[in-house]
Design an enzyme around this catalytic site. Sequence first.
Site, short mmCIF file in Angstrom:
data_model
loop_
_atom_site.label_atom_id
_atom_site.label_comp_id
_atom_site.label_asym_id
_atom_site.label_seq_id
_atom_site.Cartn_x
_atom_site.Cartn_y
_atom_site.Cartn_z
N GLU A 332 -4.11 -13.01 -3.52
CA GLU A 332 -2.78 -13.55 -3.81
C GLU A 332 -2.16 -14.26 -2.61
OE1 GLU A 332 -3.94 -10.63 -4.61
OE2 GLU A 332 -3.12 -9.84 -6.48
N LYS A 444 -1.44 12.31 -0.85
CA LYS A 444 -0.12 12.94 -0.84
C LYS A 444 -0.32 14.45 -0.86
CE LYS A 444 1.30 8.84 -3.15
NZ LYS A 444 0.23 8.26 -3.97
N TRP A 449 2.26 12.42 3.73
CA TRP A 449 1.23 11.42 3.48
C TRP A 449 0.14 11.53 4.53
CZ3 TRP A 449 3.75 6.02 2.08
CH2 TRP A 449 4.39 6.14 0.84
#
Length: 549
Positions: A332, A444, A449
């Site tokens: 992208e 998680k 994290w």
Amino acid sequence: MLSTMQDVPLTVTRILVHGTLVHGTSQITTWTGDAQQPQRRSFAETGARAVQLANALRDEIGIDGDQRVATLMWNNAEHVEAYFAVPSMGAVLHTLNLRLPAEQLVWIVNHAADRAIIVNGSLLPLLAPLLPDLPTVEHVVVSGPGDRSLLDGCAPRVHEYEDLIAGRPTTYDWPEIDERQAAALCYTSGTTGEPKGVVYSHRSIYLHSMQVNTAQSMGLTDTDTSLVVVPQFHVNAWGLPHATFMSGINMLMPDRFLQPAPLAEMIEQEKPSHAAAVPTIWQGLLAEVTAHPRDLSSMKRVTIGGAACPPALMEAYDKLGVRLCHAWGMTETSPLGTNSNPPAGLSAEEEWPYRVSQGRFPVGVEARLAGPGGEIVPWDGESAGELEVRGPWIAGAYFGGANGEDFRPSDKFSDDGWLKTGDVGIISRDGYLTLTDRAKDVIKSGGEWISSVDLENAIMAHPAVAEAAVVAVPDRKWGERPLATVVLKEGQSVGCDELKDFLARSVAKWQLPERWAIVPSVPKTSVGKFDKKVIRKQYADGQLDTTTL
Ligand code: AMP
């Protein structure tokens, strides 16, 4: 007040004309598998043949308007010809990823409504069985060695590439194209859901290529030769074919010879000064030259990206006199979104943290981080968030297909139009991006994290380890915990307990994986990245021989 400047559209046509005229003596060398006889073609010849191809596509095949012409090809001179011929005549080049599963290829060709496919002969075993399911494809153009009989009885008309272009005019009355029109189409290699089409405009390609040519990016000139390993079917080979025609950079194209041994051979013989590829290619080449030493030192600089570059790999290449330069991007983003050149005036030691980061954003790529609650977090080197970007070569929507409307899924685009990259990281005060994970790969654990990438890099620093991939697996107590899958170097044997002890030297105790598996190889996606979805499934299906420590 309006400016008094001329309004000249930024088009691929102009890049083609420039490269052919001004850099006519620069060369594309395509590997043929015979070191004595690589194919050598100048930019002047390539440009002339691109014009002949455009004439053939219009006059013989009847390509009109913005119809799609697909390529199913390796990196080679003919593929470069298609890169320029198709957009310059106003049509849309659709590069097909030859590593995709058959059903995805069928889906993509039908979604794009490709009218013709230019295919390398060696890929006919892949294409021929799909043709009955590709109703829009009326013409197949075959280039290079391969068994043509595979196409016997197929519905589309078959053409020989060389016969098709032979004797055609070497001039073409190029249409004046609006720079915002579609030039090329590439589908994301997403491992979940249907592939999504990204449509590059003439303008986005032109501006992105200029950026590739800045000294802060690849910064090459006609004194350089670039070994373009990154496939032309994957985000326009990171813009190199266009950038090279702007600056006269010579190209060394590996065609289908992408295994470590021929790559080492072509580097030693053709002495490229630059190369571009994903980390797995450099891992393989390193193993090859460790076993069979070759001189790689002509490659002063290598652009490495598409997946995080393990620092240990950078160090190994430093020792060979080859500097790996980290870059980040996506389908992208055309793709180059960052480049990791350290700031000026630093010692080698001070440069290191900058080199292993994903790098700085060039002008044209604006970046921000969206924290866990969607709030924008500062560039302070500590606050982590999902990276969002915008700019003139960043996608603002996906292609809706031949009969559909373009679409902007809310998990991919923010309400105010920024691209949500799905990459999680931090940005330093001086604008260097460090990615810590994919949003979907971050582990998680008990409300904290854990970065799978940090664990992988730390494990890959062990001298016996060739590759390591860490994924999140469900855990009753913590929600998720890391599982480490490790590939050992040939002839090495080391236990999981030793690897865990090694990891404990550089990683906080609560982040250490309990679950370990020594595996023969890490599953890879169609573009050579770790396929973590497959690893998670192998674990869930009980297919991994896991040790719990
Ligand atoms: P693709 O669209 O197939 O090129 O994949 C883009 C994704 O590859 C990005 O969103 C990142 O997750 C990953 N990627 C690309 N370059 C890097 C890099 N230098 N470090 C870490 N991940 C990267």
